[in-house]
Design a protein around this motif. Structure first.
Motif, PDB file in Angstrom:
ATOM      1  N   PRO A 171       0.794  -1.235   0.000  1.00 39.59           N
ATOM      2  CA  PRO A 171       0.000   0.000   0.000  1.00 39.59           C
ATOM      3  C   PRO A 171       0.824   1.282   0.000  1.00 39.59           C
ATOM      4  O   PRO A 171       0.545   2.204  -0.772  1.00 39.59           O
ATOM      5  CB  PRO A 171      -0.836  -0.123   1.280  1.00 39.59           C
ATOM      6  CG  PRO A 171      -0.905  -1.586   1.559  1.00 39.59           C
ATOM      7  CD  PRO A 171       0.401  -2.136   1.100  1.00 39.59           C
ATOM      8  N   ARG A 202      -5.852   2.280  -6.723  1.00 38.05           N
ATOM      9  CA  ARG A 202      -5.697   1.329  -5.621  1.00 38.05           C
ATOM     10  C   ARG A 202      -5.649   2.054  -4.277  1.00 38.05           C
ATOM     11  O   ARG A 202      -6.223   1.584  -3.287  1.00 38.05           O
ATOM     12  CB  ARG A 202      -4.417   0.519  -5.814  1.00 38.05           C
ATOM     13  CG  ARG A 202      -4.463  -0.496  -6.946  1.00 38.05           C
ATOM     14  CD  ARG A 202      -3.093  -1.091  -7.187  1.00 38.05           C
ATOM     15  NE  ARG A 202      -3.103  -2.087  -8.253  1.00 38.05           N
ATOM     16  CZ  ARG A 202      -2.002  -2.601  -8.804  1.00 38.05           C
ATOM     17  NH1 ARG A 202      -0.802  -2.214  -8.373  1.00 38.05           N
ATOM     18  NH2 ARG A 202      -2.097  -3.501  -9.764  1.00 38.05           N
ATOM     19  N   ARG A 206      -8.370   1.608  -1.205  1.00 41.46           N
ATOM     20  CA  ARG A 206      -7.980   1.124   0.118  1.00 41.46           C
ATOM     21  C   ARG A 206      -8.371   2.100   1.220  1.00 41.46           C
ATOM     22  O   ARG A 206      -8.888   1.715   2.261  1.00 41.46           O
ATOM     23  CB  ARG A 206      -6.462   0.887   0.150  1.00 41.46           C
ATOM     24  CG  ARG A 206      -5.955   0.266   1.447  1.00 41.46           C
ATOM     25  CD  ARG A 206      -4.455   0.143   1.440  1.00 41.46           C
ATOM     26  NE  ARG A 206      -3.798   1.434   1.392  1.00 41.46           N
ATOM     27  CZ  ARG A 206      -3.276   1.969   0.307  1.00 41.46           C
ATOM     28  NH1 ARG A 206      -3.324   1.338  -0.845  1.00 41.46           N
ATOM     29  NH2 ARG A 206      -2.702   3.161   0.345  1.00 41.46           N
TER      30      ARG A 206
END
Length: 245
Positions: A171, A202, A206
């Motif tokens: 991440p 992404r 998240r």
């Protein structure tokens, strides 16, 4: 009684000549000695490398700046470790990290930026030659090139693409690529732009609030919103919230 038609075997048993046996034993001992030497050198390299890595990580986590003496001591330990184990990508990566830290200073001239950045990039590329799918080295290589103002370089753009390709489950790395790409959007090739859009999508998927809070300036998002279209759903929703669609 008929005699057997098979003649008695008068040949001597197959026994290797003494010289060949000695040569084989010598070869085995040589290989064993080499393996033990490599193991010993690797173990000795760790004696130098591990304390240096631990000290550096502790300083970074505490947000403390390395003094010149500390930097030199860490560099000396890691350089000795690399000399003992030249095929260790971790030591190469740590040496690159040390030089990347130098680029964080605010008072560097163009020569220092070039020198420190080239050294850091060289170590990262050497590490990647040994482990080409390691995403963090790709991301850090991109960061070094960004810090050198080399946004248009093929090395920078390829590093962004590789970081996204090899680190989809990292991440903070995806966040870094998105931030770097947003800051250099004008220079990106189509492949690098798509990698940055993928990373940003992404990151928003998240934790939309956390990521967008760091990069919420409309002008930074405008080109991404224009390029994303309907292919990146999370970017599209964020752009709608910003009034950029």
């Amino acid at each position: 009684m008929l005699r057997s038609l098979r003649r008695p075997d008068s040949r001597r048993p197959d026994i290797a000549p003494p010289a060949l046996v000695r040569a084989s034993i010598a070869a085995v001992l040589l290989l064993l000695g080499y393996a033990l030497s490599v193991a010993a050198r690797t173990g000795l390299a760790d004696v130098y490398a591990e304390p240096a890595k631990s000290y550096l990580q502790t300083k970074r986590e505490a947000g403390e700046v390395l003094t010149r003496d500390e930097w030199q001591a860490l560099y000396g330990s890691l350089a000795r470790a690399l000399a003992l184990a030249p095929g260790d990508p971790d030591n190469l990566s740590e040496l690159a990290r040390l030089h990347r830290i130098l680029l964080e200073a605010d008072d560097l001239d163009a020569g220092e930026i070039s020198r420190y950045g080239d050294a850091g990039a060289g170590y990262y590329r050497a590490a990647l030659a040994l482990r080409p799918t390691w995403p963090w080295d790709w991301g850090n290589l991109a960061l070094v090139k960004y810090q050198q103002y080399q946004d248009t370089s093929a090395v920078y753009q390829d590093a962004l693409v590789r970081a996204v390709e090899f680190g989809p489950r990292e991440p903070s790395l995806q966040d870094r690529v998105a931030e770097l790409g947003a800051g250099s959007w004008w220079a990106l090739s189509p492949a690098a732009a798509r990698a940055v859009l993928t990373a940003a999508d992404r990151a928003l998927e998240r934790d939309a609030q956390s990521f967008s809070g760091r990069s919420d300036a409309k002008e930074r998002w405008r080109p991404l919103c224009t390029r994303a279209g309907d292919f990146f759903a999370h970017i599209k929703r964020h752009c709608e919230a910003l009034g950029l669609t």
